[in-house]
Design a protein around this motif. Sequence first.
Motif, mmCIF file in Angstrom:
data_model
loop_
_atom_site.group_PDB
_atom_site.id
_atom_site.type_symbol
_atom_site.label_atom_id
_atom_site.label_comp_id
_atom_site.label_asym_id
_atom_site.label_seq_id
_atom_site.Cartn_x
_atom_site.Cartn_y
_atom_site.Cartn_z
ATOM 1 N N MET A 192 23.728 59.351 53.515
ATOM 2 C CA MET A 192 24.121 58.371 55.367
ATOM 3 C C MET A 192 24.240 58.923 56.187
ATOM 4 O O MET A 192 22.867 59.005 57.079
ATOM 5 C CB MET A 192 24.899 57.851 55.376
ATOM 6 C CG MET A 192 24.440 56.123 54.304
ATOM 7 S SD MET A 192 26.020 55.042 54.230
ATOM 8 C CE MET A 192 25.673 53.711 55.233
ATOM 9 N N SER A 193 24.470 60.331 56.283
ATOM 10 C CA SER A 193 24.133 61.113 57.536
ATOM 11 C C SER A 193 23.124 61.348 57.169
ATOM 12 O O SER A 193 22.416 62.386 58.932
ATOM 13 C CB SER A 193 25.772 62.418 57.221
ATOM 14 O OG SER A 193 27.035 62.185 57.344
ATOM 15 N N PHE A 194 23.144 62.173 56.186
ATOM 16 C CA PHE A 194 21.880 62.875 56.090
ATOM 17 C C PHE A 194 20.283 61.310 56.872
ATOM 18 O O PHE A 194 19.179 61.990 56.704
ATOM 19 C CB PHE A 194 21.388 63.509 54.285
ATOM 20 C CG PHE A 194 20.189 64.265 53.766
ATOM 21 C CD1 PHE A 194 19.291 65.311 54.863
ATOM 22 C CD2 PHE A 194 18.460 63.550 53.790
ATOM 23 C CE1 PHE A 194 18.316 66.128 54.252
ATOM 24 C CE2 PHE A 194 17.715 63.946 53.068
ATOM 25 C CZ PHE A 194 17.372 64.952 53.598
ATOM 26 N N ALA A 195 20.286 60.597 55.963
ATOM 27 C CA ALA A 195 19.684 59.541 56.300
ATOM 28 C C ALA A 195 19.315 59.379 58.280
ATOM 29 O O ALA A 195 17.995 59.293 58.420
ATOM 30 C CB ALA A 195 20.082 58.190 55.321
ATOM 31 N N LEU A 196 20.778 59.605 58.439
ATOM 32 C CA LEU A 196 21.028 59.115 59.949
ATOM 33 C C LEU A 196 19.763 60.372 60.819
ATOM 34 O O LEU A 196 18.672 59.889 61.723
ATOM 35 C CB LEU A 196 22.016 59.730 60.537
ATOM 36 C CG LEU A 196 22.258 59.144 62.254
ATOM 37 C CD1 LEU A 196 21.412 58.453 63.059
ATOM 38 C CD2 LEU A 196 23.065 59.427 62.403
ATOM 39 N N VAL B 149 20.683 52.992 57.168
ATOM 40 C CA VAL B 149 20.855 53.744 57.985
ATOM 41 C C VAL B 149 19.618 53.989 58.653
ATOM 42 O O VAL B 149 19.018 53.675 60.132
ATOM 43 C CB VAL B 149 21.377 55.253 57.282
ATOM 44 C CG1 VAL B 149 21.421 56.209 58.938
ATOM 45 C CG2 VAL B 149 22.625 54.833 57.237
ATOM 46 N N ASN B 150 18.582 54.118 57.771
ATOM 47 C CA ASN B 150 16.589 53.819 58.210
ATOM 48 C C ASN B 150 16.204 52.984 58.829
ATOM 49 O O ASN B 150 15.865 53.425 60.659
ATOM 50 C CB ASN B 150 15.693 54.356 56.547
ATOM 51 C CG ASN B 150 14.458 54.545 57.429
ATOM 52 O OD1 ASN B 150 13.468 53.085 56.798
ATOM 53 N ND2 ASN B 150 14.341 55.502 57.899
ATOM 54 N N ILE B 151 16.648 51.128 58.724
ATOM 55 C CA ILE B 151 15.882 50.617 59.529
ATOM 56 C C ILE B 151 16.189 50.765 61.166
ATOM 57 O O ILE B 151 15.272 50.852 61.865
ATOM 58 C CB ILE B 151 15.645 49.378 58.697
ATOM 59 C CG1 ILE B 151 15.108 49.533 57.729
ATOM 60 C CG2 ILE B 151 15.193 48.259 60.245
ATOM 61 C CD1 ILE B 151 15.273 48.223 57.161
ATOM 62 N N PRO B 152 17.471 50.742 61.534
ATOM 63 C CA PRO B 152 18.277 51.078 62.518
ATOM 64 C C PRO B 152 17.753 52.052 63.396
ATOM 65 O O PRO B 152 17.974 52.187 64.468
ATOM 66 C CB PRO B 152 19.596 50.486 62.465
ATOM 67 C CG PRO B 152 20.124 49.961 61.629
ATOM 68 C CD PRO B 152 18.530 50.568 60.505
ATOM 69 N N SER B 153 18.161 53.113 62.709
ATOM 70 C CA SER B 153 17.799 54.513 63.654
ATOM 71 C C SER B 153 16.911 54.418 64.136
ATOM 72 O O SER B 153 16.364 54.843 65.289
ATOM 73 C CB SER B 153 17.997 55.609 62.439
ATOM 74 O OG SER B 153 19.202 55.368 62.237
#
Length: 200
Positions: free
Chosen positions: A10-14, A153-157
């Motif tokens: 999730m950190s990588f995805a952010l 993580v991706n959609i909100p980011s």
Amino acid sequence: MTMETALALMSFALVMSITPGPANFLLLASGANFGLVRTLPLLFGVSFGFLFMVFLVGIGLGHVLEQYPVVHTTLRFACGAYVLWLAYQIGRSRSLGGDGEPMTNPIGFINAALLQWVNPKAWTVALIVNVSYAFPGALVPSLLKMILLFAIVNIPSIGVWALSGSALRRHLRSGKRLAVFNLGMASMLVLSTIPMLFTT
């Protein structure tokens, strides 16, 4: 998948999702020109195109790219051509009272998803995610867990970019501010594409 692995993913995805790139510049420009609601198909298309790519790479498409580097090269230059065309469309538009031809429609879901398929950054991230976080012994279940966590993580980011553009919309209504903004976004699209074209 352990909690530590999930948090690492999730950190990588952010980091991969929220940093500047062609898709995020398009979301910013679309939010400014059309508002958040009309930009949602672009947002969900960008996310879906990437996550579907992660799945296909995980079940074997990544090996095809490794065996046939010409496919990767072709994708890279197809991406360059497509993004340059999008930059031209954004840069020439004059909307919300400016002179010239306005942008009449935002990029839709299908075109947004296809953009990811010609985005070398997206291919690279999809390969890294599969190599680093998939478990061969339970391939499909681990892929689905990865995709779910990445989507959370991706959609909100990436939504932050569309929301930021929408927040600028009222400010850009005065004079030719939107025209100048669109030229700036077109330039950023071009600049974000150059490294992808010349990185092997």
